[in-house]
Write a protein that holds these residues in place. Structure first.
Motif, short mmCIF file in Angstrom:
data_model
loop_
_atom_site.label_atom_id
_atom_site.label_comp_id
_atom_site.label_asym_id
_atom_site.label_seq_id
_atom_site.Cartn_x
_atom_site.Cartn_y
_atom_site.Cartn_z
N GLU A 49 51.03 59.94 39.84
CA GLU A 49 51.87 59.56 40.88
C GLU A 49 53.21 59.69 40.75
N LEU A 50 53.51 59.30 39.49
CA LEU A 50 55.08 58.93 39.09
C LEU A 50 55.61 60.49 39.09
N ALA A 52 54.65 62.88 40.84
CA ALA A 52 54.53 63.35 42.14
C ALA A 52 55.96 62.90 42.84
N GLN A 53 56.37 61.50 42.43
CA GLN A 53 57.45 60.82 43.19
C GLN A 53 58.60 61.55 42.54
N ARG A 54 58.74 62.02 41.29
CA ARG A 54 59.84 62.49 40.85
C ARG A 54 60.08 64.10 41.31
N ALA A 56 59.24 64.84 44.24
CA ALA A 56 59.59 64.73 45.72
C ALA A 56 61.04 64.15 45.81
N THR A 58 61.80 61.06 44.91
CA THR A 58 62.12 59.85 45.17
C THR A 58 62.55 59.08 43.71
N LEU A 59 62.22 59.71 42.69
CA LEU A 59 62.56 59.12 41.36
C LEU A 59 63.31 59.93 40.40
N GLN A 63 64.12 56.91 35.78
CA GLN A 63 62.81 56.06 36.43
C GLN A 63 61.54 56.61 35.97
N LEU A 64 61.37 57.80 35.87
CA LEU A 64 59.93 58.47 35.42
C LEU A 64 59.56 57.95 34.08
#
Length: 403
Positions: A49-50, A52-54, A56, A58-59, A63-64
């Protein structure tokens, strides 16, 4: 027997515990392992999940890395204390199957090779029988449990004779003769049983047994008495006087059968006079003096710590070359020791087997918790000694009874 089976049951439960406890522990360890696997799967899902957010946007990378560190700390916290790594795992089916089969297997093996019959029989012998039938039943079960006991077969034969079961007695004496190396006393009893089982017929087998007994011991009392009876029944009165005369010559002066035998000799003499024959003089010799052996009996210190005050102590003398059964017996208790006992012809188990009839004997003292004179836990023996040297003797019970 209930106490025996309770003890056996407790031992069986202990054996099952060795099988089932590791199995239960294995199940608990398996549950902990399954929880650890779930935590790892959740950790990997969180990392995905982390990432995928990076991707996209978002992170960012910082933060990752912070999220990864947090997920790792949670994983370590969840798996901490779950137990050491196991190198192997106990299967479930095999221990359960063994736990179910083990009780039945143990019972079957014990019933086949165990000695429950001997345990029950020893307890019965500790109590006095209430009837001759009960004694016969005990002896029959005793020879089944110990078929190699010459003493057991001999006493069973004697018991059958008192019940007029001569044929059964002959079979018992045959076994006793085989196991006792054909002792003359046993051969005489065997011949006598066959004689009465065959309607008082002096068959070739009876004659052969009688001759063998007298060849080994010319003063064997049962054989002399039997041949005297057979000769009298066949109206061979001179032979009857000869056999009975030799018998009286070896019997102790206080033997109750002397009067009956002397009466038989007198009747045979009268029959010969009635037929106009001259009766021979019966060779009646002086009776053998009685023998008395004084025996001091004691226990060693090592044995004292392993016996109980109520345990039976049997003190007896047996012939060095003769029948396997005791000649004279006295019974005591452990609490009576140390003690001094006197063994004499008055203590004879059978009238025809007296101390004075045997030149050499061995003294034995046996501790038997079950009250069995032929088997016990502890024993002491003297060296062979001459009955002519009557005096004080000593026997110390100092070792296990290994028969």
């Amino acid at each position: 027997m209930i106490d025996f089976w309770l003890a056996a049951g407790l031992l069986l439960l202990a054996a099952l515990a060795f099988l089932l406890i590791p199995l239960l522990r294995g199940r608990r360890a398996q549950a902990e392992e399954d929880r650890t696997a779930l935590n790892v799967a959740l950790y990997q899902e969180r990392l995905a999940e982390l990432t995928a957010q990076r991707d996209a946007g978002t992170l960012d990378d910082a933060q990752l890395e912070a999220g990864r560190a947090e997920a790792a700390r949670e994983l370590l916290a969840d798996t901490d204390g779950t137990g050491e790594d196991r190198r192997s795992r106990l299967g479930r089916a095999a221990p359960l199957l063994v736990a179910l089969v083990l009780p039945f297997l143990a019972l079957g093996l014990y019933l086949h090779w165990g000695a429950s019959d001997k345990v029950a029989l020893s307890r019965e012998f500790a109590q006095a029988p209430h009837s001759m039938e009960e004694m016969t039943s005990r002896l029959e079960r005793a020879v089944q449990a110990q078929p190699d006991s010459a003493e057991g077969w001999y006493f069973l034969g004697r018991t059958y004779m008192t019940q007029n079961r001569a044929a059964d007695a002959a079979r018992a004496f045959e076994q006793a003769a085989r196991l006792s190396d054909r002792q003359p006393e046993v051969l005489g009893q065997w011949a006598q049983a066959l004689y009465f089982a065959g309607d008082k017929s002096l068959s070739s087998q009876v004659r052969a047994l009688a001759n063998e007994a007298l060849k080994k011991d010319p003063q064997e009392v049962t054989t002399l008495g039997l041949l005297g009876i057979a000769a009298f029944e066949d109206e061979k009165f001179a032979d009857a006087i000869d056999y009975w005369g030799r018998l009286v010559a070896v019997l102790p002066q206080d033997d109750p059968s002397r009067d009956a035998i002397a009466g038989g000799i007198e009747r045979a003499r009268q029959r010969m006079l009635e037929k106009g024959q001259t009766p021979p003089e019966a060779p009646v010799a002086a009776a053998t003096d009685g023998v008395t052996l004084k025996v001091k009996v004691d226990l060693t210190a090592a044995v004292k710590g392993q016996v109980k005050p109520d345990d039976s102590v049997f003190v007896f003398a047996r012939a060095v070359s003769g029948p396997p059964m005791p000649l004279a017996v006295k019974r005591l208790k452990v609490s009576d020791l140390p003690a001094e006992v006197a063994l004499s012809d008055a203590d004879a188990m059978m009238p025809q087997l007296k101390l004075s009839a045997f030149p050499e004997v061995q003294l034995v003292a046996r501790v038997s918790r079950a009250g069995n004179a032929t088997a016990g836990e502890w024993i002491g023996r003297s060296k062979p000694l001459s009955t002519a040297q009557a005096g004080e003797q000593a026997v110390t019970i100092d070792g296990p009874d290994q028969r």
